[in-house]
Design an enzyme around this catalytic site. Structure first.
Site, mmCIF file in Angstrom:
data_model
loop_
_atom_site.group_PDB
_atom_site.id
_atom_site.type_symbol
_atom_site.label_atom_id
_atom_site.label_comp_id
_atom_site.label_asym_id
_atom_site.label_seq_id
_atom_site.Cartn_x
_atom_site.Cartn_y
_atom_site.Cartn_z
ATOM 1 N N TYR A 14 69.389 4.827 140.987
ATOM 2 C CA TYR A 14 69.612 6.230 141.319
ATOM 3 C C TYR A 14 70.508 6.899 140.284
ATOM 4 C CZ TYR A 14 74.432 5.517 143.011
ATOM 5 O OH TYR A 14 75.773 5.248 143.094
ATOM 6 N N SER A 245 82.429 3.992 142.287
ATOM 7 C CA SER A 245 81.285 3.153 142.638
ATOM 8 C C SER A 245 80.739 3.578 143.995
ATOM 9 C CB SER A 245 81.695 1.670 142.695
ATOM 10 O OG SER A 245 82.550 1.443 143.803
ATOM 11 N N LYS A 246 79.619 2.975 144.388
ATOM 12 C CA LYS A 246 79.040 3.269 145.699
ATOM 13 C C LYS A 246 80.024 2.949 146.821
ATOM 14 C CE LYS A 246 74.084 2.694 144.783
ATOM 15 N NZ LYS A 246 72.871 1.908 145.150
ATOM 16 N N ARG A 247 80.843 1.921 146.615
ATOM 17 C CA ARG A 247 81.812 1.531 147.636
ATOM 18 C C ARG A 247 82.849 2.619 147.881
ATOM 19 N NH1 ARG A 247 80.954 -3.217 144.871
ATOM 20 N NH2 ARG A 247 82.692 -2.836 143.469
ATOM 21 N N GLY A 249 82.070 5.674 148.193
ATOM 22 C CA GLY A 249 81.389 6.768 148.878
ATOM 23 C C GLY A 249 80.553 7.646 147.966
#
Length: 475
Positions: A14, A245-247, A249
């Site tokens: 993504y 990062s995705k962690r 949010g």
């Protein structure tokens, strides 16, 4: 020559905020002087490629309004714009280096190269492939990797963001140019593509700084003048101590838009991650960003991601919209209870809630009481900081007096406010008590816009009915 910039992502997942910021800065530069913004897909790492990622990248750019002038699905004189479709071009340039004695076939197996690494580790020295360069390499026939025959030297170069940078010869190595599968590495392909596509600026993340000396070595080997190089700082997580990062949010760009973030607000927010125009201004239109953006105002340190600031910016852009435009934008977000309401009434409601709206998805929660009678929730009174101190009879008396006072109003906001102010004087109560009680009793919502304007839109009949029901509930 007018500015020609490029965004060259790998279709391996993504599109995150950091990559989109690189694209945005490149797009802003190109738009400033009527130049060209190019999308090029660097899909040479076939093992990591994710199906559909290329379409997702193109859709994300278009959703933000970052229309590219040349790309995989756009016209252009310098295509193809997928690296996997340019393999013959890289082969031609690779052969030029071989003929000049600046590239050679790598004769070693992976196991042999790994043994060289282990030897370096045992000797506590950095591994450099050039220390194992074969004296008589075999003829390159595409079955083995092709490596640069590097020229170790010091480099000093000027980065449009980071200023003057320097490296020593110890970082220069015989890097791979063409892999054994016939695909080029990024290190080689992007240099050829940027040259042939006449890119004037190359904007990329800080992770590429360490590789730049090797790129400069390739430029020299090919006798190419490098474009303007600009390195943008990393985007840090909310704590400010590591990359986002995705962690943390962070979402896919399209998710933000699906949640109701305006493209203009998202562009404003992303541009502000590491850039400002030197003033106190925080909210910019896209046209203002095009006019004001410059690489010399991009900061050198990391920029901290804060989704609360994104929501604040989105609210600011929502408040700047005229009501007719906003009404069109929120068409799909109304609650089911608003379906039968007429357009004029919904626009009145929207005008009242525009000040509070930060996400389109919040619209049902902020407006449902205008379209339906919400269930009585006594906790709104019993847990209210001021109202919980009053006895039930006091609450009933205040509501009864309010009903009588408001029933005599012509139900315009100015008249309602005047009568409420009079009731404040006669009751001896504070606004936090009287107004909060009337607001709760006429909406049974945790919050609402200004009381007088809310009552005007709700109307006399509905307001009187709700006050009566609230009195009955207190009984």
């Amino acid at each position: 020559m007018k500015t020609r910039t490029r965004f060259a992502p790998s279709p391996t997942g993504y599109l995150h905020v950091g990559a989109m910021r690189t694209a945005l800065f490149a797009w802003l530069l190109a738009r400033q002087d009527g130049g060209k913004f190019i999308l090029r897909l660097e899909d040479t790492d076939q093992k990591r490629e994710v199906s559909g990622a290329d379409e997702h990248i193109m859709k994300s750019l278009k959703a933000l309004g970052l229309q590219y002038d040349e790309g995989p699905d756009a016209d252009g004189d310098f295509g193809p714009y997928r690296q996997s479709e340019r393999l013959e071009i890289y082969q031609e340039w690779a052969k030029k280096l071989v003929e000049k004695g600046r590239a050679y076939a790598d004769p070693y197996t992976s196991a042999e190269v790994q043994s060289f690494r282990e030897q370096a580790q045992k000797s506590k020295k950095p591994f450099l492939y050039r220390n194992h360069r074969p004296k008589t390499p075999p003829t390159w026939d595409d079955s083995t990797p092709l490596r640069l025959k590097s020229d170790p030297k010091s480099y000093t170069w000027t980065d449009a963001v980071m200023g003057k940078l320097h490296s020593g010869p110890e970082v220069i190595d015989d890097i791979i140019l063409i892999k054994s599968d016939g695909f080029p590495t990024y290190n080689f392909a992007h240099i050829i593509d940027d040259l042939l596509m006449e890119c004037t600026h190359v904007i990329r993340g800080q992770e590429f700084t360490a590789s730049t000396p090797n790129y400069l070595n390739i430029y020299e080997a090919l006798e190419i003048t490098p474009p303007i190089l600009a390195t943008v700082p990393p985007i840090l997580g909310p704590g400010g101590n590591k990359k986002l990062s995705k962690r943390d949010g962070a979402k896919d760009i399209l998710e933000y838009i699906e949640d109701g973030i305006l493209p203009a607000a998202l562009i404003n927010f992303i541009a502000s991650l590491g850039w400002n125009d030197g003033t106190e201004q925080e909210l910019f239109s896209v046209d203002e960003l095009i006019q004001k953006f410059s690489l010399d105002r991009v900061q050198r340190s990391g920029a901290q991601f804060d989704d609360r600031r994104l929501l604040w910016m989105n609210g600011g852009h929502i408040r700047a919209m005229d009501i007719d435009t906003l009404y069109e934008k929120v068409a799909a977000y109304w609650s089911a209870s608003a379906a039968t309401a007429d357009e004029e009434y919904k626009k009145q409601v929207l005008a009242l809630t525009q000040e509070r709206l930060k996400l389109f998805s919040e619209l049902p929660m902020l407006t449902n009481f205008f379209f339906e009678d919400l269930p009585v929730d006594m906790t709104l009174i019993t847990e209210h900081k001021q109202l919980k101190k009053l006895e039930q009879e006091e609450l009933k008396k205040l509501l009864s007096d309010a009903k009588q006072t408001l029933d005599a109003s012509d139900f315009t906001a100015p008249d309602i406010q005047e009568r409420l102010n009079t009731l404040l004087e006669t009751s001896g109560q504070k606004p936090a008590v009287l107004f909060s009680l009337i607001r709760i009793a006429t909406t049974w919502a945790p919050f609402s816009p200004s009381l007088a304007e809310t009552l005007e839109v709700i109307g006399r009949e509905k307001a009187m009915s709700r006050l009566e029901n609230s009195l009955n509930s207190l009984n």
